[in-house]
Design an enzyme around this catalytic site. Structure first.
Site, short mmCIF file in Angstrom:
data_model
loop_
_atom_site.label_atom_id
_atom_site.label_comp_id
_atom_site.label_asym_id
_atom_site.label_seq_id
_atom_site.Cartn_x
_atom_site.Cartn_y
_atom_site.Cartn_z
N LYS A 53 -7.58 1.30 -15.78
CA LYS A 53 -6.71 0.31 -16.11
C LYS A 53 -7.73 -0.88 -16.62
O LYS A 53 -7.39 -1.65 -17.74
CB LYS A 53 -6.08 -0.22 -14.97
CG LYS A 53 -5.03 0.81 -14.52
CD LYS A 53 -4.15 0.38 -13.50
CE LYS A 53 -3.46 1.53 -13.20
NZ LYS A 53 -2.23 1.16 -11.89
N GLN A 97 -2.80 -2.29 -6.46
CA GLN A 97 -2.81 -0.70 -6.70
C GLN A 97 -2.47 -0.33 -5.16
O GLN A 97 -2.85 -0.50 -4.30
CB GLN A 97 -4.21 -0.48 -6.99
CG GLN A 97 -4.46 1.26 -6.86
CD GLN A 97 -3.63 1.66 -8.53
OE1 GLN A 97 -3.63 0.78 -9.50
NE2 GLN A 97 -3.49 2.94 -8.74
N ASP A 120 4.05 -4.09 -12.60
CA ASP A 120 4.24 -2.94 -12.15
C ASP A 120 5.83 -2.53 -12.32
O ASP A 120 6.19 -1.46 -12.14
CB ASP A 120 3.96 -2.60 -10.79
CG ASP A 120 2.34 -1.80 -10.83
OD1 ASP A 120 2.34 -1.24 -11.50
OD2 ASP A 120 1.56 -2.16 -9.90
N1 L34 Z 1 0.56 -0.48 -8.08
N2 L34 Z 1 -0.16 1.63 -7.97
C1 L34 Z 1 0.37 0.46 -8.71
N3 L34 Z 1 0.74 0.92 -9.88
C2 L34 Z 1 0.79 2.09 -10.35
O1 L34 Z 1 0.98 2.17 -11.86
C3 L34 Z 1 -0.06 2.95 -9.71
N4 L34 Z 1 -0.15 4.26 -10.08
C4 L34 Z 1 0.06 5.40 -9.32
C5 L34 Z 1 -0.74 5.39 -8.03
N5 L34 Z 1 -0.25 3.81 -7.51
C6 L34 Z 1 -0.18 2.87 -8.15
C7 L34 Z 1 -1.14 4.64 -10.97
O2 L34 Z 1 -1.66 3.71 -11.81
C8 L34 Z 1 -0.61 6.72 -10.05
N6 L34 Z 1 -1.27 5.91 -11.17
C9 L34 Z 1 -2.16 6.83 -12.01
C10 L34 Z 1 -2.81 5.84 -13.03
C11 L34 Z 1 -3.70 6.56 -14.15
C12 L34 Z 1 -3.88 7.84 -13.97
C13 L34 Z 1 -3.14 8.52 -12.94
C14 L34 Z 1 -2.18 7.85 -12.07
C15 L34 Z 1 -4.74 8.54 -14.90
O3 L34 Z 1 -5.57 7.90 -15.43
N7 L34 Z 1 -4.72 9.99 -14.91
C16 L34 Z 1 -5.58 10.77 -15.68
C17 L34 Z 1 -6.94 11.49 -14.72
C18 L34 Z 1 -7.68 10.49 -13.89
C19 L34 Z 1 -8.61 11.49 -13.18
O4 L34 Z 1 -9.41 12.15 -13.50
O5 L34 Z 1 -8.26 11.13 -11.95
C20 L34 Z 1 -4.84 11.84 -16.35
O6 L34 Z 1 -5.15 12.26 -17.36
O7 L34 Z 1 -3.71 12.03 -15.81
#
Ligand code: L34
Length: 281
Positions: A53, A97, A120
């Site tokens: 982020k 988060q 959010d």
């Molecule tokens: N307050 N908490 C708050 N807001 C959110 O919007 C979230 N979420 C979820 C968990 N807690 C939160 C996220 O940000 C899940 N989440 C989230 C954000 C980014 C990614 C996955 C989940 C992400 O970047 N995923 C990548 C892989 C990352 C890795 O290597 O682990 C992808 O390509 O899916």
């Protein structure tokens, strides 16, 4: 026909580029969007997401204010920080988060965020606005990212049978709401649902947000379905996998999102969109 693998990385990059241009214009008018990112504790997955982020902020030109607090932080301390950030005019968006450590009451924290900084879309005020169909404010990030993935892939939602598996406040319930707003016919399934397989098999659009690796198997999927995978499960070998058995489902599907590189990056792109919105609201 060849299955469309929906490229969330590419689509999120397009959105970030659109936002980058918008922020350049805003800066000429003296507006610099700012996002406060609060992480409590040492959850390794949260650390990765929060760092993604902050990188996105940097790319787009959003100023980020980072608060990495120890696991032992008290509820009072966190409430105090949010109270200060609510009053800081350089901060347009506040993100706490999730999950938070067990000793902190999550609802109490989310309620303390000024709804006009709730990028959010977790505050009951904003959740309620979505629920009554008022979509001019913030949209919940993961659900809005899913809708955007579907629309930018030229897939129609109107009139489609949409099945959401999972009923969390962060994905299941709000994505069901947005699909409904887009005129889908929506069914929400969960751990107590009977005949889950039969219901999934009727879905034109299936959204899996369960949190169990490879939970949705090929026998649960209709030929030509659109499969959206919200799950991010870390396997013992360190690899990520979704809630949908990608290898076995992909040939049946018309379109499918991969993990990683599907919904995850879209969550971040939509968060950035909300931050820019917060700065001009
Ligand atoms: N307050 N908490 C708050 N807001 C959110 O919007 C979230 N979420 C979820 C968990 N807690 C939160 C996220 O940000 C899940 N989440 C989230 C954000 C980014 C990614 C996955 C989940 C992400 O970047 N995923 C990548 C892989 C990352 C890795 O290597 O682990 C992808 O390509 O899916």
């Amino acid at each position: 026909m060849e299955t469309l693998i929906i490229d969330g990385k590419k689509i999120s990059q397009d959105i970030k580029d659109e936002l980058k241009a918008e922020v350049e214009d805003l800066k000429k008018k003296g507006i610099e969007p700012g996002l406060a990112v609060i992480l409590v504790g040492n959850n390794p997955a949260s650390k990765v997401y929060v760092s993604n982020k902050k990188k996105a902020c940097e790319y787009i030109g959003i100023r980020s204010f980072s608060y990495e607090l120890p696991e032992e932080t008290s509820e009072e301390e966190l409430l105090k920080l949010i109270k200060d950030l609510n009053q800081t005019k350089e901060v347009h968006g506040i993100l706490v988060q999730l999950p938070l450590p067990k000793h902190i009451d999550e609802n109490k924290i989310l309620l303390s965020i000024d709804p006009s900084k709730d990028v959010d879309c977790f505050h009951p005020y904003n959740v309620g606005m979505i629920s009554i169909g008022e979509l001019n404010g913030f949209l919940p990030c993961t659900p809005a990212g899913i809708i955007e993935l579907i629309k930018r892939s030229q897939i129609e939602i109107e009139g489609k049978k949409c099945v959401v598996v999972g009923r969390s406040n962060i994905v299941g319930k709000p994505v069901a709401n947005l699909l409904l707003r887009n005129n889908g016919t929506v069914t929400i399934c969960h751990s107590r649902t009977k005949n889950l397989k039969e219901i999934c098999k009727e879905a034109d659009i299936l959204v899996a947000a369960i949190g169990k690796a490879n939970f949705i198997t090929a026998d649960m999927v209709k030929d030509g379905a659109v499969l959206i995978d919200v799950g991010i499960n870390r396997l013992e070998n360190g690899k990520l996998c979704g809630d949908i058995d990608f290898e076995n489902c992909k040939d049946k599907a018309m379109a499918i999102t991969p993990v990683p590189g599907g919904v995850g990056p879209m969550t971040i792109a939509m968060l950035m969109k909300n931050c820019v919105k917060a700065a001009i609201m």
